[in-house]
Design a protein around this motif. Structure first.
Motif, PDB file in Angstrom:
ATOM      1  N   GLY A  55       0.807  -1.212   0.000  1.00 33.95           N
ATOM      2  CA  GLY A  55       0.000   0.000   0.000  1.00 33.95           C
ATOM      3  C   GLY A  55       0.838   1.260   0.000  1.00 33.95           C
ATOM      4  N   PHE A  56       1.887   1.285   0.829  1.00 32.14           N
ATOM      5  CA  PHE A  56       2.749   2.457   0.882  1.00 32.14           C
ATOM      6  C   PHE A  56       3.522   2.638  -0.423  1.00 32.14           C
ATOM      7  N   VAL A  57       3.996   1.535  -0.992  1.00 32.06           N
ATOM      8  CA  VAL A  57       4.729   1.627  -2.256  1.00 32.06           C
ATOM      9  C   VAL A  57       3.820   2.150  -3.362  1.00 32.06           C
ATOM     10  N   SER A 124      -1.605  -9.623  -0.927  1.00 30.06           N
ATOM     11  CA  SER A 124      -0.902  -8.407  -0.493  1.00 30.06           C
ATOM     12  C   SER A 124      -1.072  -7.291  -1.516  1.00 30.06           C
ATOM     13  N   LEU A 125      -0.905  -7.614  -2.793  1.00 32.97           N
ATOM     14  CA  LEU A 125      -1.072  -6.596  -3.828  1.00 32.97           C
ATOM     15  C   LEU A 125      -2.528  -6.159  -3.948  1.00 32.97           C
ATOM     16  N   HIS A 126      -3.435  -7.115  -3.826  1.00 34.80           N
ATOM     17  CA  HIS A 126      -4.860  -6.803  -3.954  1.00 34.80           C
ATOM     18  C   HIS A 126      -5.298  -5.814  -2.872  1.00 34.80           C
ATOM     19  N   LYS A 127      -5.010  -6.134  -1.624  1.00 34.62           N
ATOM     20  CA  LYS A 127      -5.408  -5.227  -0.550  1.00 34.62           C
ATOM     21  C   LYS A 127      -4.492  -4.020  -0.472  1.00 34.62           C
ATOM     22  N   GLY A 128      -3.256  -4.159  -0.972  1.00 29.14           N
ATOM     23  CA  GLY A 128      -2.378  -3.002  -1.034  1.00 29.14           C
ATOM     24  C   GLY A 128      -2.975  -1.893  -1.880  1.00 29.14           C
ATOM     25  N   ALA A 129      -3.687  -2.272  -2.945  1.00 27.01           N
ATOM     26  CA  ALA A 129      -4.358  -1.275  -3.792  1.00 27.01           C
ATOM     27  C   ALA A 129      -5.428  -0.528  -3.004  1.00 27.01           C
ATOM     28  N   PHE A 130      -6.173  -1.237  -2.165  1.00 27.84           N
ATOM     29  CA  PHE A 130      -7.185  -0.591  -1.324  1.00 27.84           C
ATOM     30  C   PHE A 130      -6.525   0.287  -0.266  1.00 27.84           C
ATOM     31  N   HIS A 131      -5.421  -0.210   0.314  1.00 26.18           N
ATOM     32  CA  HIS A 131      -4.690   0.609   1.286  1.00 26.18           C
ATOM     33  C   HIS A 131      -4.207   1.910   0.651  1.00 26.18           C
ATOM     34  N   ALA A 132      -3.699   1.811  -0.574  1.00 26.91           N
ATOM     35  CA  ALA A 132      -3.172   2.999  -1.259  1.00 26.91           C
ATOM     36  C   ALA A 132      -4.264   4.041  -1.449  1.00 26.91           C
ATOM     37  N   GLU A 133      -5.464   3.595  -1.805  1.00 35.70           N
ATOM     38  CA  GLU A 133      -6.572   4.531  -1.985  1.00 35.70           C
ATOM     39  C   GLU A 133      -6.994   5.155  -0.656  1.00 35.70           C
ATOM     40  N   ALA A 134      -7.003   4.340   0.413  1.00 38.98           N
ATOM     41  CA  ALA A 134      -7.354   4.872   1.727  1.00 38.98           C
ATOM     42  C   ALA A 134      -6.328   5.909   2.176  1.00 38.98           C
ATOM     43  N   LEU A 135      -5.060   5.611   1.940  1.00 39.57           N
ATOM     44  CA  LEU A 135      -4.003   6.548   2.313  1.00 39.57           C
ATOM     45  C   LEU A 135      -4.060   7.812   1.455  1.00 39.57           C
ATOM     46  N   ARG A 136      -4.391   7.642   0.178  1.00 40.78           N
ATOM     47  CA  ARG A 136      -4.513   8.814  -0.699  1.00 40.78           C
ATOM     48  C   ARG A 136      -5.595   9.745  -0.169  1.00 40.78           C
ATOM     49  N   ALA A 137      -6.706   9.171   0.262  1.00 39.71           N
ATOM     50  CA  ALA A 137      -7.771   9.987   0.836  1.00 39.71           C
ATOM     51  C   ALA A 137      -7.298  10.670   2.118  1.00 39.71           C
ATOM     52  N   LEU A 184      -9.163  -8.618   4.470  1.00 40.65           N
ATOM     53  CA  LEU A 184      -8.017  -9.437   4.077  1.00 40.65           C
ATOM     54  C   LEU A 184      -7.980 -10.737   4.858  1.00 40.65           C
ATOM     55  N   VAL A 185      -8.298 -10.680   6.152  1.00 42.17           N
ATOM     56  CA  VAL A 185      -8.341 -11.901   6.959  1.00 42.17           C
ATOM     57  C   VAL A 185      -9.351 -12.882   6.368  1.00 42.17           C
ATOM     58  N   LYS A 186     -10.504 -12.369   5.986  1.00 37.33           N
ATOM     59  CA  LYS A 186     -11.530 -13.242   5.406  1.00 37.33           C
ATOM     60  C   LYS A 186     -11.099 -13.780   4.046  1.00 37.33           C
ATOM     61  N   ALA A 187     -10.437 -12.938   3.249  1.00 36.98           N
ATOM     62  CA  ALA A 187      -9.996 -13.362   1.916  1.00 36.98           C
ATOM     63  C   ALA A 187      -8.911 -14.425   1.984  1.00 36.98           C
ATOM     64  N   SER A 188      -8.214 -14.535   3.123  1.00 38.60           N
ATOM     65  CA  SER A 188      -7.146 -15.537   3.235  1.00 38.60           C
ATOM     66  C   SER A 188      -7.673 -16.954   3.094  1.00 38.60           C
ATOM     67  N   SER A 189      -8.982 -17.151   3.306  1.00 38.19           N
ATOM     68  CA  SER A 189      -9.563 -18.490   3.149  1.00 38.19           C
ATOM     69  C   SER A 189      -9.538 -18.951   1.698  1.00 38.19           C
TER      70      SER A 189
END
Length: 249
Positions: A55-57, A124-137, A184-189
């Motif tokens: 997300g940070f990257v 990691s990449l999938h949720k990293g994209a969501f993290h990046a958008e949250a951080l951008r906001a 992400l925890v749920k998606a780990s299944s």
């Protein structure tokens, strides 16, 4: 009555009401099941850490002054956010992994990337994209006056980012980040979809032999429910810990 007999009696009683946990008495089933629980925990911890880094990257790339870099990153973020996670996992494991294996085979080398790696990498990449958008906001919510004040002090762009913008942006984005981590925890299944031996996969192996779907589904629900609750509570604690009086509340 010994403890072993007491446990056996209790499991027999549960089996009579449709909750068959007697596989726990059989080391052949118990060992892989407990290993599956540990594997699930490893996936969760690895992907939580990996998604934060990703997300940070991605955020830094989105904020790049190079339009080509920022545009390419934006395209990746939109692709990651708008396609199903399991499709991304299949594409990575069944396509990229296969192509990589074929290339390595031509070089007389073995593919070092196992299914566990692809699960952690994709999630990691999938949720990293969501993290990046949250951080951008969060960055967009930083008051312009604060940035002007930092600039008037002669702080460089990197120092402003690290010491002014980032601390404030994280506080604003934290609720969204925690929500992403719960998802992400749920998606780990989904790891079971490519035969990673997590708790879901091991449960499927057991119930196909013992026909105790209900009993194991309850365990899976409680397992992931406990993990998501812990992540949510940790996020709430962190929000209180990082709260700045007069800002964000």
């Amino acid at each position: 009555m010994s403890s072993t007999n007491a446990i056996s009696t209790a499991l027999d009683a549960l089996a009579r009401v449709g909750l068959d946990y007697r596989f726990l008495l059989d080391a052949y089933d118990r060992t892989p099941f407990l290993t599956g629980m540990l594997t699930s925990l490893e996936i969760v911890v690895s992907t939580l850490a990996g998604s934060v880094v990703a997300g940070f990257v991605l955020l830094l790339l989105l904020r790049s002054r190079n339009r080509a870099v920022a545009g390419t990153t934006r395209a990746f973020v939109e692709l990651a956010r708008n396609t199903p996670t399991i499709v991304q996992l299949y594409c990575a494991f069944l396509v990229l992994n296969m192509l990589l294996s074929q290339w390595l085979h031509q070089q007389n080398l073995d593919n070092p990337f196992k299914p566990f790696f692809w699960v952690v990498f994709v999630l990691s990449l999938h949720k990293g994209a969501f993290h990046a958008e949250a951080l951008r906001a969060g960055f967009d919510a930083v008051p312009a006056q604060t940035l002007e004040g930092a600039e008037s002090l002669g702080l460089s762009r990197w120092v402003r980012l690290r010491r002014v913008e980032l601390p404030l942006a994280i506080r604003t984005a934290l609720p969204a980040l925690v929500n992403n981590m719960v998802e992400l925890v749920k998606a780990s299944s989904l790891a079971s979809a490519i035969a990673v031996g997590d708790i879901t996969y091991q449960s499927i192996m057991i119930w196909t032999q013992r026909d105790n779907v209900l009993a194991l589904m309850i365990v899976i629900l409680l397992f992931f429910g406990a993990l998501t609750w812990l992540v949510s509570r940790a996020g709430r604690w962190l929000e209180r810990r990082l709260w700045v009086p007069g800002y964000g509340h």
